[in-house]
Scaffold this motif. Sequence first.
Motif, PDB file in Angstrom:
ATOM      1  N   CYS A 130       0.863  -1.178   0.000  1.00 42.53           N
ATOM      2  CA  CYS A 130       0.000   0.000   0.000  1.00 42.53           C
ATOM      3  C   CYS A 130       0.901   1.231   0.000  1.00 42.53           C
ATOM      4  N   ASP A 131       0.957   1.910  -1.116  1.00 41.46           N
ATOM      5  CA  ASP A 131       1.845   3.048  -1.305  1.00 41.46           C
ATOM      6  C   ASP A 131       3.282   2.611  -1.027  1.00 41.46           C
ATOM      7  N   ASP A 132       3.942   3.154   0.027  1.00 45.44           N
ATOM      8  CA  ASP A 132       5.327   2.775   0.297  1.00 45.44           C
ATOM      9  C   ASP A 132       5.439   1.841   1.497  1.00 45.44           C
ATOM     10  N   ALA A 133       4.341   1.211   1.885  1.00 46.93           N
ATOM     11  CA  ALA A 133       4.333   0.258   3.001  1.00 46.93           C
ATOM     12  C   ALA A 133       4.124  -1.153   2.458  1.00 46.93           C
ATOM     13  N   ILE A 134       4.782  -2.121   3.089  1.00 48.18           N
ATOM     14  CA  ILE A 134       4.634  -3.511   2.671  1.00 48.18           C
ATOM     15  C   ILE A 134       4.436  -4.413   3.884  1.00 48.18           C
TER      16      ILE A 134
END
Length: 202
Positions: free
Chosen positions: A184-188
Amino acid sequence: MTTVAELPAGFADKVISAQSTFRSVMDAMARPGSVQRIAAVSGVPSPMMRGAAAIALTLFDHDTPIWLDPLMSETSDVAKWLKFHTSAPVVQDSSICSFALIGDGSVLPELDRFSFGTGEYPDRSTTLILQVESLTEGATLELRGPGIDGTAVLQAAIRPAGLFDRLSINEALFPRGIDVVLVCDDAIVAIPRTTRLVGSGG
């Protein structure tokens, strides 16, 4: 039509950013259910999220066949970007891909369309990189497995809604199976094949 000169840039600092992203992916795999942040990418082609792009720049190369779902392959931009930055071949046959980029989980193919690896080479399975709506809001998921002390709680909005039901096939297949990285966007968040859903709530 996007030309090579118009392609979005990759990492601002290729070596440092790739090392940072690799550590984040390894930390995510070692601690399933934990949210990890990854290095920012200067520009990504729509509809690819920054996290998926960073993983691609770090893990994809000419020896890693990639499969794109219908959303990712709606235009040629994602395939062109991947070819330019990673040299990874985009394939039409999902059963031979090393990674599958999933932009719309609601139409995720059945998992047997991908590779589970072999008994001799379980690492030759497909890793799904699945873009999701949120890794901080949504259903509460309770996970258990190696790398988790007791249970891990993940709150996320994931499609398909029955993803973990599908992934339960991993238990019978082990050591073969499908690994998943939620983005999600720059989160994993990593969901390795050894991770099990033990409870969920709205």
